[in-house]
Scaffold this motif. Sequence first.
Motif, PDB file in Angstrom:
ATOM      1  N   GLU A   1       0.758  -1.298  -0.041  1.00 30.90           N
ATOM      2  CA  GLU A   1      -0.051   0.061   0.014  1.00 30.90           C
ATOM      3  C   GLU A   1       0.924   1.056  -0.104  1.00 30.90           C
ATOM      4  N   ILE A   2       2.037   1.325   0.877  1.00 30.82           N
ATOM      5  CA  ILE A   2       2.925   2.337   0.743  1.00 30.82           C
ATOM      6  C   ILE A   2       3.409   2.757  -0.694  1.00 30.82           C
ATOM      7  N   ALA A   3       3.758   1.548  -1.331  1.00 30.80           N
ATOM      8  CA  ALA A   3       4.193   1.911  -2.763  1.00 30.80           C
ATOM      9  C   ALA A   3       3.082   2.266  -3.657  1.00 30.80           C
ATOM     10  N   THR A   4       2.107   1.907  -3.370  1.00 29.31           N
ATOM     11  CA  THR A   4       0.724   2.447  -4.389  1.00 29.31           C
ATOM     12  C   THR A   4       0.620   3.881  -3.975  1.00 29.31           C
ATOM     13  N   LEU A   5       0.433   4.003  -2.874  1.00 31.22           N
ATOM     14  CA  LEU A   5      -0.102   5.437  -2.294  1.00 31.22           C
ATOM     15  C   LEU A   5       0.857   6.398  -2.554  1.00 31.22           C
ATOM     16  N   SER A   6       2.448   6.087  -2.518  1.00 34.03           N
ATOM     17  CA  SER A   6       3.397   7.216  -2.850  1.00 34.03           C
ATOM     18  C   SER A   6       3.102   7.804  -4.167  1.00 34.03           C
ATOM     19  N   LEU A   7       2.785   6.839  -4.880  1.00 35.44           N
ATOM     20  CA  LEU A   7       2.479   7.438  -6.432  1.00 35.44           C
ATOM     21  C   LEU A   7       1.430   8.428  -6.637  1.00 35.44           C
ATOM     22  N   ARG A   8       0.555   8.506  -5.629  1.00 36.44           N
ATOM     23  CA  ARG A   8      -0.501   9.657  -5.525  1.00 36.44           C
ATOM     24  C   ARG A   8      -0.268  10.543  -4.608  1.00 36.44           C
ATOM     25  N   GLY A   9       0.679  10.352  -3.570  1.00 34.42           N
ATOM     26  CA  GLY A   9       1.034  11.247  -2.526  1.00 34.42           C
ATOM     27  C   GLY A   9      -0.149  11.316  -1.716  1.00 34.42           C
ATOM     28  N   ASP A  10      -0.943  10.166  -1.342  1.00 31.17           N
ATOM     29  CA  ASP A  10      -1.767   9.755  -0.556  1.00 31.17           C
ATOM     30  C   ASP A  10      -1.559   9.441   0.738  1.00 31.17           C
ATOM     31  N   ALA A  11      -2.689   9.485   1.753  1.00 30.54           N
ATOM     32  CA  ALA A  11      -2.204   9.289   3.109  1.00 30.54           C
ATOM     33  C   ALA A  11      -2.535   7.645   3.454  1.00 30.54           C
ATOM     34  N   LEU A  12      -2.018   7.271   4.491  1.00 31.88           N
ATOM     35  CA  LEU A  12      -2.116   6.064   5.182  1.00 31.88           C
ATOM     36  C   LEU A  12      -2.247   6.276   6.483  1.00 31.88           C
TER      37      LEU A  12
ATOM     38  N   THR B   1     -12.993  -3.595  27.366  1.00 29.48           N
ATOM     39  CA  THR B   1     -12.885  -2.428  26.443  1.00 29.48           C
ATOM     40  C   THR B   1     -11.450  -2.692  25.759  1.00 29.48           C
ATOM     41  N   VAL B   2     -11.445  -1.541  24.981  1.00 29.59           N
ATOM     42  CA  VAL B   2      -9.801  -1.352  24.377  1.00 29.59           C
ATOM     43  C   VAL B   2      -9.240  -0.123  24.465  1.00 29.59           C
ATOM     44  N   SER B   3      -8.007   0.132  24.250  1.00 30.11           N
ATOM     45  CA  SER B   3      -7.426   1.242  24.004  1.00 30.11           C
ATOM     46  C   SER B   3      -6.733   1.256  22.693  1.00 30.11           C
ATOM     47  N   MET B   4      -6.641   2.425  22.103  1.00 34.56           N
ATOM     48  CA  MET B   4      -6.162   2.372  20.602  1.00 34.56           C
ATOM     49  C   MET B   4      -5.451   3.672  20.578  1.00 34.56           C
ATOM     50  N   GLY B   5      -4.240   3.559  19.536  1.00 33.74           N
ATOM     51  CA  GLY B   5      -3.545   4.473  19.113  1.00 33.74           C
ATOM     52  C   GLY B   5      -3.507   4.511  17.698  1.00 33.74           C
ATOM     53  N   VAL B   6      -3.802   5.871  16.921  1.00 33.04           N
ATOM     54  CA  VAL B   6      -3.739   6.145  15.730  1.00 33.04           C
ATOM     55  C   VAL B   6      -2.716   7.067  15.161  1.00 33.04           C
ATOM     56  N   ALA B   7      -2.051   6.453  14.050  1.00 35.05           N
ATOM     57  CA  ALA B   7      -0.960   7.507  13.227  1.00 35.05           C
ATOM     58  C   ALA B   7      -1.315   7.464  11.839  1.00 35.05           C
ATOM     59  N   THR B   8      -1.276   8.629  11.216  1.00 37.41           N
ATOM     60  CA  THR B   8      -1.434   8.925   9.649  1.00 37.41           C
ATOM     61  C   THR B   8      -0.430   9.948   9.302  1.00 37.41           C
ATOM     62  N   ALA B   9       0.063   9.524   7.988  1.00 38.29           N
ATOM     63  CA  ALA B   9       1.121  10.444   7.498  1.00 38.29           C
ATOM     64  C   ALA B   9       0.859  10.082   5.674  1.00 38.29           C
ATOM     65  N   ILE B  10       1.346  11.081   5.000  1.00 42.22           N
ATOM     66  CA  ILE B  10       1.283  10.995   3.691  1.00 42.22           C
ATOM     67  C   ILE B  10       2.276  10.081   3.192  1.00 42.22           C
ATOM     68  N   CYS B  11       2.056   9.020   2.313  1.00 44.94           N
ATOM     69  CA  CYS B  11       2.886   8.074   1.867  1.00 44.94           C
ATOM     70  C   CYS B  11       3.886   8.660   1.094  1.00 44.94           C
ATOM     71  N   THR B  12       5.369   8.508   1.199  1.00 39.68           N
ATOM     72  CA  THR B  12       6.547   9.144   0.186  1.00 39.68           C
ATOM     73  C   THR B  12       7.260   7.783  -0.110  1.00 39.68           C
ATOM     74  N   PRO B  13       7.889   7.699  -1.281  1.00 38.34           N
ATOM     75  CA  PRO B  13       8.841   6.579  -1.719  1.00 38.34           C
ATOM     76  C   PRO B  13       9.818   6.367  -0.749  1.00 38.34           C
ATOM     77  N   GLY B  14      10.134   5.163  -0.335  1.00 35.84           N
ATOM     78  CA  GLY B  14      11.130   4.873   0.406  1.00 35.84           C
ATOM     79  C   GLY B  14      10.589   4.736   2.037  1.00 35.84           C
ATOM     80  N   ALA B  15       9.367   5.250   2.425  1.00 31.33           N
ATOM     81  CA  ALA B  15       8.914   5.186   3.631  1.00 31.33           C
ATOM     82  C   ALA B  15       8.724   3.715   4.109  1.00 31.33           C
ATOM     83  N   ARG B  16       9.019   3.472   5.494  1.00 31.14           N
ATOM     84  CA  ARG B  16       9.124   2.054   6.116  1.00 31.14           C
ATOM     85  C   ARG B  16       7.706   1.707   6.761  1.00 31.14           C
TER      86      ARG B  16
END
Length: 307
Positions: A153-164, A256-271
Motif C-alpha cells: 500500500e505504501i508503494a501504491t499510495l506514494s505514487l499519488r501522494g496519498d495518506a495512510l 474495552t480496548v485502548s487505541m493509538g492512531v497514526a496518519t501520514a502522507i506516503c512517500t517513496p522509501g517510507a518504512r
Amino acid sequence: MRPTILIVDDEVTNIEIMNAVLEDDYEICFATSGEEALEVARMSMPDLILLDVLMPEIDGYEVCRQLKGDPALVDIPVIFTTALGDQEAEAKGLQMGAIDYVTKPLVPIVVRARVRNHLDMKRMRDELATLAVTDALTGLGNRRRMENQLTREIATLSLRGDALSVIILDVDFFKRFNDIYGHTEGDRCLSMVAAALNRAMLRAGDLAVRYGGEEFACMLPGTSHAEAMETARSILHRIAALGIPHSASDAASYVTVSMGVATAICTPGARPQSWISAADRQLYAAKAAGRNTVNGAEYEPAALMSF
C-alpha cells in the motif's frame, strides 16, 4: 471477478492480437513502453504480465528486473513474448525472474493455455500464501499479512501522494480476564473483538489483523486522520456494545480496548514500521490516559521516518 492481464508491447498491432485472444476470459490493460508498463503495473496490480522483450529505451529484461525488485510487484508472474526464439534469450529471461516464454508469431491456443496454466498456479500459490498470513483463532490476517500489505500500500499510495492511517489496539487488562474467566473464554473474547473490528472495516482496502496476543491492528489506505479517528471511535463503541463482562478491569465492568492512531502522507522509501511505531506511541498515550479511549496524531513524512 476476472483475472487482470497486463499486455506490454511497443507494437499496437501485437497488443490488439493478444487482446483478441484473451479478452473473453480476462480483464485486459496494456502499455506500449517499459516505463508505462511499470506505472500501469503499480496502479492496476495485474494477475499476470505478458511482456515484450524488444522495446526502445527500457527493454523487457530491464522491466522484469524492476518488477522483481519491487516488493509490491515481485509476485506477479511474467511471461515474455518475443520473436527472438533462441535459447540464450530464453535463459536470460528466466534468470531475470520470468516464468515462461512465448514466441511470435503467437499461436492463440498456446497463449491461452499458458496463460490459464500460470494463472491457476498463481491462484494456488495465493491460497497457500493466504493460509500463511491468517490467524487461526480469529480468522483475521496475522502480523505478516499486515507487514506485507503495508509494504504494497505504501508503494501504491506514494505514487499519488496519498495518506495512510494505522490503528493499533489492545484489549484492556486482558491477562486479568484470562486469569479470572479462563483461556477458553479468553479465546472467545478475542474472537468476538476480532469480528467487531472486522465489521468496522468499511472500505475495500481496509484491513484488520490480529497483531499478536491481545493486540490488533488496522490499516486504512487513503484515509485522512479525521476519518481514521472516526473509525477508531466506531471500533471503541462496537467493542463496548459486545458487553463482555470483565470484573477485574479498572476501565469498565465490561471488555474495552485502548487505541493509538497514526496518519501520514506516503512517500517513496517510507518504512511500514514507521506507522506501526507511531501508532504504538499513541496507544501508550491512550493507556496512560486511563484506557478505554483513543489517542492519535497526524505526522509529517519526515517526522514519521524518525520512528
